[in-house]
Design a protein around this motif. Structure first.
Motif, PDB file in Angstrom:
ATOM      1  N   VAL A 145     -14.608  35.196  32.979  1.00 58.79           N
ATOM      2  CA  VAL A 145     -13.542  34.799  33.835  1.00 58.79           C
ATOM      3  C   VAL A 145     -12.877  35.795  34.794  1.00 58.79           C
ATOM      4  O   VAL A 145     -12.248  35.568  35.521  1.00 58.79           O
TER       5      VAL A 145
ATOM      6  N   HIS B 116     -11.674  38.093  37.251  1.00 62.04           N
ATOM      7  CA  HIS B 116     -12.216  37.956  38.797  1.00 62.04           C
ATOM      8  C   HIS B 116     -12.721  39.137  39.481  1.00 62.04           C
ATOM      9  O   HIS B 116     -13.536  39.259  40.247  1.00 62.04           O
TER      10      HIS B 116
ATOM     11  N   GLY C 215      -7.242  50.041  36.686  1.00 58.95           N
ATOM     12  CA  GLY C 215      -6.437  49.974  37.856  1.00 58.95           C
ATOM     13  C   GLY C 215      -6.956  48.712  38.486  1.00 58.95           C
ATOM     14  O   GLY C 215      -5.929  47.926  39.496  1.00 58.95           O
ATOM     15  N   TYR C 216      -8.218  48.445  38.270  1.00 59.25           N
ATOM     16  CA  TYR C 216      -8.553  47.268  39.065  1.00 59.25           C
ATOM     17  C   TYR C 216      -7.918  45.628  38.402  1.00 59.25           C
ATOM     18  O   TYR C 216      -7.760  44.863  39.110  1.00 59.25           O
TER      19      TYR C 216
ATOM     20  N   ILE D  84      -3.456  41.966  36.120  1.00 57.26           N
ATOM     21  CA  ILE D  84      -2.627  41.192  35.208  1.00 57.26           C
ATOM     22  C   ILE D  84      -2.541  39.867  35.434  1.00 57.26           C
ATOM     23  O   ILE D  84      -1.404  39.188  35.212  1.00 57.26           O
ATOM     24  N   THR D  85      -3.651  38.939  35.923  1.00 60.10           N
ATOM     25  CA  THR D  85      -3.562  37.618  36.241  1.00 60.10           C
ATOM     26  C   THR D  85      -3.909  36.665  34.959  1.00 60.10           C
ATOM     27  O   THR D  85      -3.598  35.455  35.098  1.00 60.10           O
TER      28      THR D  85
ATOM     29  N   CYS E 262      -6.065  35.892  33.391  1.00 64.71           N
ATOM     30  CA  CYS E 262      -7.234  34.524  33.027  1.00 64.71           C
ATOM     31  C   CYS E 262      -7.996  34.716  31.703  1.00 64.71           C
ATOM     32  O   CYS E 262      -8.225  33.997  31.130  1.00 64.71           O
TER      33      CYS E 262
ATOM     34  N   TYR F 228       5.461  42.901  35.244  1.00 62.76           N
ATOM     35  CA  TYR F 228       4.171  42.328  35.117  1.00 62.76           C
ATOM     36  C   TYR F 228       4.018  40.967  35.090  1.00 62.76           C
ATOM     37  O   TYR F 228       2.730  40.312  35.403  1.00 62.76           O
TER      38      TYR F 228
ATOM     39  N   ARG G 265       4.090  40.113  39.001  1.00 65.95           N
ATOM     40  CA  ARG G 265       2.587  40.596  39.603  1.00 65.95           C
ATOM     41  C   ARG G 265       1.484  39.504  39.461  1.00 65.95           C
ATOM     42  O   ARG G 265       0.825  39.130  40.408  1.00 65.95           O
ATOM     43  N   LYS G 266       1.304  38.881  38.313  1.00 66.19           N
ATOM     44  CA  LYS G 266       0.521  37.696  37.922  1.00 66.19           C
ATOM     45  C   LYS G 266       0.860  36.785  38.667  1.00 66.19           C
ATOM     46  O   LYS G 266      -0.121  36.097  39.771  1.00 66.19           O
TER      47      LYS G 266
ATOM     48  N   TYR H 190      -0.004  38.045  42.819  1.00 68.93           N
ATOM     49  CA  TYR H 190      -1.229  37.991  43.033  1.00 68.93           C
ATOM     50  C   TYR H 190      -2.212  36.650  43.207  1.00 68.93           C
ATOM     51  O   TYR H 190      -3.078  36.504  43.999  1.00 68.93           O
ATOM     52  N   ARG H 191      -1.819  35.903  41.923  1.00 69.47           N
ATOM     53  CA  ARG H 191      -2.350  34.479  42.393  1.00 69.47           C
ATOM     54  C   ARG H 191      -1.785  33.609  43.564  1.00 69.47           C
ATOM     55  O   ARG H 191      -2.725  33.108  44.150  1.00 69.47           O
TER      56      ARG H 191
ATOM     57  N   ASP I  57      -5.798  36.416  44.255  1.00 67.91           N
ATOM     58  CA  ASP I  57      -6.795  37.276  43.637  1.00 67.91           C
ATOM     59  C   ASP I  57      -6.632  37.221  42.231  1.00 67.91           C
ATOM     60  O   ASP I  57      -6.457  37.817  41.428  1.00 67.91           O
ATOM     61  N   PRO I  58      -7.146  35.878  41.439  1.00 64.84           N
ATOM     62  CA  PRO I  58      -7.485  34.836  42.273  1.00 64.84           C
ATOM     63  C   PRO I  58      -6.383  33.736  42.351  1.00 64.84           C
ATOM     64  O   PRO I  58      -5.441  33.837  41.618  1.00 64.84           O
TER      65      PRO I  58
ATOM     66  N   ALA J 141      -6.121  30.855  40.847  1.00 69.50           N
ATOM     67  CA  ALA J 141      -6.352  30.337  39.375  1.00 69.50           C
ATOM     68  C   ALA J 141      -7.593  30.767  38.737  1.00 69.50           C
ATOM     69  O   ALA J 141      -8.634  31.109  39.442  1.00 69.50           O
ATOM     70  N   CYS J 142      -7.544  30.602  37.374  1.00 69.62           N
ATOM     71  CA  CYS J 142      -8.727  31.156  36.903  1.00 69.62           C
ATOM     72  C   CYS J 142      -9.764  30.333  37.095  1.00 69.62           C
ATOM     73  O   CYS J 142      -9.931  29.223  37.204  1.00 69.62           O
TER      74      CYS J 142
ATOM     75  N   GLY K 150      -7.395  46.348  43.872  1.00 72.59           N
ATOM     76  CA  GLY K 150      -6.549  46.235  42.592  1.00 72.59           C
ATOM     77  C   GLY K 150      -5.508  46.951  42.823  1.00 72.59           C
ATOM     78  O   GLY K 150      -4.804  46.893  43.821  1.00 72.59           O
ATOM     79  N   GLU K 151      -5.065  47.575  41.582  1.00 80.23           N
ATOM     80  CA  GLU K 151      -3.836  48.391  41.631  1.00 80.23           C
ATOM     81  C   GLU K 151      -4.131  50.048  41.791  1.00 80.23           C
ATOM     82  O   GLU K 151      -3.641  50.841  41.283  1.00 80.23           O
TER      83      GLU K 151
END
Lengths: 256, 250
Positions: free
Chosen positions: A149, A151, A195-196, A199-200, A202, B93, B96-97, B100-101, B106-107, B109-110, B121-122
């Motif tokens: 999952v 990304h 770093g990629y 923190i989303t 999933c 943090y 950021r989630k 980014y979403r 990015d993305p 949603a899952c 990325g970062e």
């Protein structure tokens, strides 16, 4: 018994398509039961990897209605069966056949991580509070749903510069181990590509073992990388107290 | 070894059937509207005070300095405060989630496909600056301390100690902001997460455990504290404009 249509991916490395199978379902069934029923009654050549049917072997990862999940842990009463239910293999990994994917890349990545390294004269007594954190990471069953999952791997196919959440968890379990003295921060920053990760979360959402991957493994590792590479004040103090920072040479457990 | 997924499993459209778009939509609306409101409040320079109540947007984190003493400044005194919570939340943090979403997809949603193909990325500017989150935390602590001072001051009216609805709103606001600030992941790391042997640092271990407990709801504290800042300012503003009357409970 109600009938439900399942659209199951059939194909191999050269390509494939979704095929419809209508199955009579019963109360309490999980998606893996349906796949077995299709195998038994309609498509004996349907390939599917499974083992324990109890959410512990991590073999039957797939995408049910677009959501990465273990088929054995996905009850039919948690999904909308009034419409056709789609079952695809994990998208991030190359398909071998039907629902079976080739996850060997993960085992190659694992080799990049320096193994557990105790100090030469380690005192092996450990206290529970020292190992509570890393015990959470030991729950991982290596289903690779988090890798699927993520990304960075799934959408950007970044399989050379990023090790993925599973191996960030493994690195965390070693880095936070009270008796390990190895330093993996350089690997994390460079070839590990921490770093990629943005923190989303999933990976945490799909983990069947409910490991808080992002909060307890990835973010603490990111903070350790910040300590080492991005925090000038911390760098100053590290240099100031450098002589006191190598407890492993004294033959005791690593700290700080 | 080929690592590219086979054609046929790839789909540019998600097969998710749930309402995955609600969360990014809520984020865009709440952060977008709050951002516009905060800018308007800062430019407006009016109605930020009513009796002992002071809007959190104008709580200057300098001892003895009040926003109304800084009217001579060419820019709004609110800007002296706002960059700190803005930086703290932008590098947080949880946020950021969220952004980014919602904003970068990015993305979104899952397991939902992204729009853009390039992704760093970062690891590069500007998002590499998110690594400075702990510095914004250091700056946020005095801001929260001054908000506590303002909240306590809100119980002291011209005729002495009292409790108004506004006093309770300001108190509730600073409690929520404290939860948000002290449930921060960077603080959790600095307090004890950086250690490997907790048994040698009992005090820091206890502190880390307590932070961990509230850190589990960090996202909740982030959203609810943002809404409480919003609500507190609106309440004080409406009182100051005479639109509503502050009720003194005693």
């Amino acid at each position: 018994m109600p009938s439900v249509t399942f659209r199951v991916f059939r194909g191999d490395q050269t390509g494939g398509e979704l095929k419809d199978y209508t199955v009579e379902v019963q109360e309490g069934m999980v998606v893996l039961d349906v796949i077995h029923k299709i195998q038994a009654e309609q498509a004996p050549d349907l390939a599917c990897r499974w083992n324990c049917k109890a959410g512990k072997c991590g073999s039957c990862g797939a995408e049910v209605n677009g959501k990465p999940t273990l088929m054995c842990m996905t009850r039919l009463d948690t999904i909308d069966t009034s419409k056709p239910v789609t079952v695809r293999p994990m998208k991030t990994f190359p398909v071998i056949r039907d629902l079976v994917t080739d996850v060997k890349w993960n085992y190659e990545v694992n080799k990049k991580i320096k193994p557990f390294t105790p100090a030469p004269d380690t005192n092996w007594i450990m206290y529970q509070e020292d190992v509570d954190r890393v015990q959470e990471f030991r729950k991982c069953i290596e289903c690779f749903l988090c890798q699927n999952v993520c990304h960075v791997l799934r959408e950007h196919n970044e399989k050379t510069g990023f090790i993925g959440p599973r191996f960030l968890v493994r690195t965390a379990s070693l880095e936070m181990h009270p008796l390990d003295v190895e330093n993996r921060l350089d690997m994390l920053k460079n070839e590990g590509g921490i770093g990629y990760c943005n923190i989303t979360k999933c990976c945490t959402e799909v983990c069947p073992e409910h490991i808080r991957i992002t909060d307890n493994a990835i973010i603490p590792l990111k903070e350790r990388v910040v300590d080492e590479y991005y925090d000038p004040v911390m760098a100053f103090f590290r240099r100031l107290f450098a002589s006191k920072k190598r407890p492993e040479t004294a033959g005791t457990a690593a700290d700080d | 070894m080929s690592t590219k997924p086979v054609t046929g499993t790839e789909s540019r459209q998600t097969e998710r059937q749930d309402n995955w778009w609600i969360e990014p939509l809520f984020t865009v609306l709440s952060l977008g509207l709050f951002g516009i409101y905060a800018l308007w409040v800062a430019w407006n320079r009016q109605h930020f005070e009513y009796g002992p109540y002071l809007s959190p947007f104008y709580s200057i984190p300098l001892p003895g300095v009040h926003a109304k003493d800084l009217e001579w400044l060419p820019i709004s005194p609110a800007f002296l405060v706002l960059w700190i919570p803005l930086g703290f939340r932008a590098t947080c943090y949880y946020y950021r989630k969220a952004y980014y979403r919602a904003f970068f997809w990015d993305p979104p949603a899952c397991a939902v496909p992204e729009l853009r193909r390039a992704y760093r990325g970062e690891r590069a500017f500007p998002f590499v600056l998110n690594n400075l989150h702990r510095y914004f935390w250091y700056l946020s602590v005095p801001v929260v301390a001054f908000l506590w001072y303002d909240a306590i001051r809100a119980f002291f009216f011209e005729d002495g100690f009292g409790v108004g609805v506004g006093s309770l709103i300001m108190l509730g606001n600073v409690i929520l902001l404290s939860y948000y600030t002290f449930s921060c992941h960077a603080w959790r790391h600095l307090a004890g997460g950086c250690l490997n042997c907790f048994s040698k640092h009992k005090t820091r271990y206890t502190l880390w455990q307590r932070i961990t407990r509230i850190n589990e709801g960090h996202g909740f504290w982030a959203v609810i504290s943002m809404l409480s800042v919003w609500f507190t300012d609106v309440y004080i503003r409406l009182c100051s404009m005479g639109t509503i009357t502050d009720i003194r409970l005693f």
